[in-house]
Design an enzyme around this catalytic site. Structure first.
Site, PDB file in Angstrom:
ATOM      1  N   SER A   1      17.636  16.813  11.278  1.00 43.01           N
ATOM      2  CA  SER A   1      18.044  18.081  11.870  1.00 43.01           C
ATOM      3  C   SER A   1      19.111  18.770  11.006  1.00 43.01           C
ATOM      4  O   SER A   1      18.844  19.086   9.848  1.00 43.01           O
ATOM      5  CB  SER A   1      18.537  17.827  13.300  1.00 43.01           C
ATOM      6  OG  SER A   1      18.679  19.027  14.011  1.00 43.01           O
TER       7      SER A   1
ATOM      8  N   ASP B   1       9.246  21.624  18.878  1.00 41.85           N
ATOM      9  CA  ASP B   1      10.559  21.753  18.254  1.00 41.85           C
ATOM     10  C   ASP B   1      10.715  23.179  17.765  1.00 41.85           C
ATOM     11  O   ASP B   1       9.822  23.696  17.081  1.00 41.85           O
ATOM     12  CB  ASP B   1      10.633  20.770  17.071  1.00 41.85           C
ATOM     13  CG  ASP B   1      11.951  20.767  16.328  1.00 41.85           C
ATOM     14  OD1 ASP B   1      12.860  21.518  16.692  1.00 41.85           O
ATOM     15  OD2 ASP B   1      12.068  19.997  15.353  1.00 41.85           O
TER      16      ASP B   1
ATOM     17  N   HIS C   1      11.812  17.230  19.047  1.00 44.30           N
ATOM     18  CA  HIS C   1      13.026  17.003  18.258  1.00 44.30           C
ATOM     19  C   HIS C   1      13.812  15.833  18.853  1.00 44.30           C
ATOM     20  O   HIS C   1      13.895  15.670  20.065  1.00 44.30           O
ATOM     21  CB  HIS C   1      13.879  18.268  18.293  1.00 44.30           C
ATOM     22  CG  HIS C   1      14.922  18.329  17.243  1.00 44.30           C
ATOM     23  ND1 HIS C   1      14.716  18.926  16.023  1.00 44.30           N
ATOM     24  CD2 HIS C   1      16.200  17.885  17.224  1.00 44.30           C
ATOM     25  CE1 HIS C   1      15.819  18.862  15.309  1.00 44.30           C
ATOM     26  NE2 HIS C   1      16.739  18.212  16.008  1.00 44.30           N
TER      27      HIS C   1
END
Length: 335
Positions: free
Chosen positions: A171, A271, A301
């Site tokens: 991320s 996501d 995610h």
């Protein structure tokens, strides 16, 4: 009508091994990061990673080191798996945790880093960079450059090969890793980045792709979450144009000129970052980098920090660790 009663993505569209976690999240009110005070979001993320992460792996040595940065020092956590008594310098993975540059720590990703070290047999150095909004851009990135410098300068002391460094992250950490691997201004003298391990990275904070509209509710990370993280990370919204923030804005020729290292990229369909991650994997390939890209259309995610509860995450984390082995073996033979 409350949109939380009608999530954009029905549970039937969520992968079988992940649906229980998403159902529990929705049943609890679908409270996302931006829906509560910052200190509560940070604490909830710590608790969630501890509860859902991969099983704890004992290693030969785990130690906290201190790295000098502008205005103070940050913590690095060094994981040494053991089983390698060779006097030859070892490749090393520099891991940058996720959390939107706002939450997360070496603690949230401790189990993940232990797992990568145990399975790959490589040393891992996890970076506890300072967080926004207390320390907005560019401080988190500068801390990561300082950590990379520490690994290069102190390589002899710890048995690392400064010319076989892999940057890794998930991320926001994937964003930082991608920037370290792509930006000439982040180059550390005396070191070489030979690979980049990117788990659902943030690649473009300037433009919102179609996946932002698809993932507006019903998951821990939504489009609203990303807008909240962006607002805290960037003191000036115009910073989103900076290539040190949005590496996906680079042209293939720029990446090729800098020398885009091999990449292992994972993207997940549920996501808000899905489309930009897919595009970034393609950008790296067009720049000439060997890319192994896994796209999971029905996972969301946070797959890897929940890999203790989602078998697909554990299997793919195992594949990522083995990719590290293949990459470092290849680099050693070529040297």
């Amino acid at each position: 009508m409350n949109s939380k009663l009608l999530p954009a993505v029905p549970l039937d569209d969520v992968a079988v091994d992940a649906v229980d976690l998403i159902r529990a999240f929705r049943d609890a009110g679908a409270v996302s990061f931006q829906d509560q005070p910052l200190d509560q979001s940070r604490a909830a993320y710590e608790a969630g990673c501890a509860a859902n992460g991969v099983p704890f792996k004992a290693l030969e040595r785990v130690e906290d080191l201190h790295c000098e940065v502008n205005g103070g020092s940050i913590r690095l956590r060094h994981y040494r798996p053991g089983g390698n008594d060779s006097e030859t310098a070892r490749a090393v993975v520099v891991y940058l945790h996720g959390g939107g540059w706002v939450i997360g720590s070496v603690e949230t990703h401790d189990r993940l880093c232990r797992y990568l070290a145990a399975v790959s047999g490589l040393d891992v150095v996890s970076v506890d960079y300072r967080l926004a909004p207390e320390y907005p851009f560019p401080t988190p990135l500068e801390d990561c450059i300082a950590a990379l410098t520490f690994v290069s300068v102190r390589a002899g002391e710890y048995g690392w090969d400064p010319h076989r460094i892999i940057v890794a992250g998930d991320s926001a950490g994937g964003n930082l890793a991608a920037v370290l691997a792509s930006d000439p201004g982040c180059t550390v003298t005396g070191s070489t980045i030979i690979g980049q391990l990117l788990f659902y990275p943030v690649a473009n904070l300037l433009h919102e792709s179609d996946s932002y509209a698809r993932i507006a509710d019903g998951f821990p990370l939504t489009a609203g979450s990303m807008r909240w993280f962006r607002s805290l990370y960037l003191a000036d919204p115009q910073f989103a144009r900076d290539l040190r923030v949005s590496p996906g804005l680079r042209q293939p020729a720029e990446l090729a000129e800098h020398g885009a290292p091999p990449a292992f990229v994972v993207t997940v369909g549920l996501d808000p970052l899905a489309d930009e991650g897919v595009e970034y994997a393609g950008l790296l390939a067009r720049a000439g980098a060997p890319v192994e890209h896994h796209h999971l259309p029905r996972h969301s995610h946070g797959l890897f920090t929940a890999a203790g509860k989602i078998p697909t995450g554990a299997r793919l984390l195992n594949r990522a660790a083995n990719w590290l082995v293949e990459l470092t073996d290849s680099a050693e033979k070529a040297s």
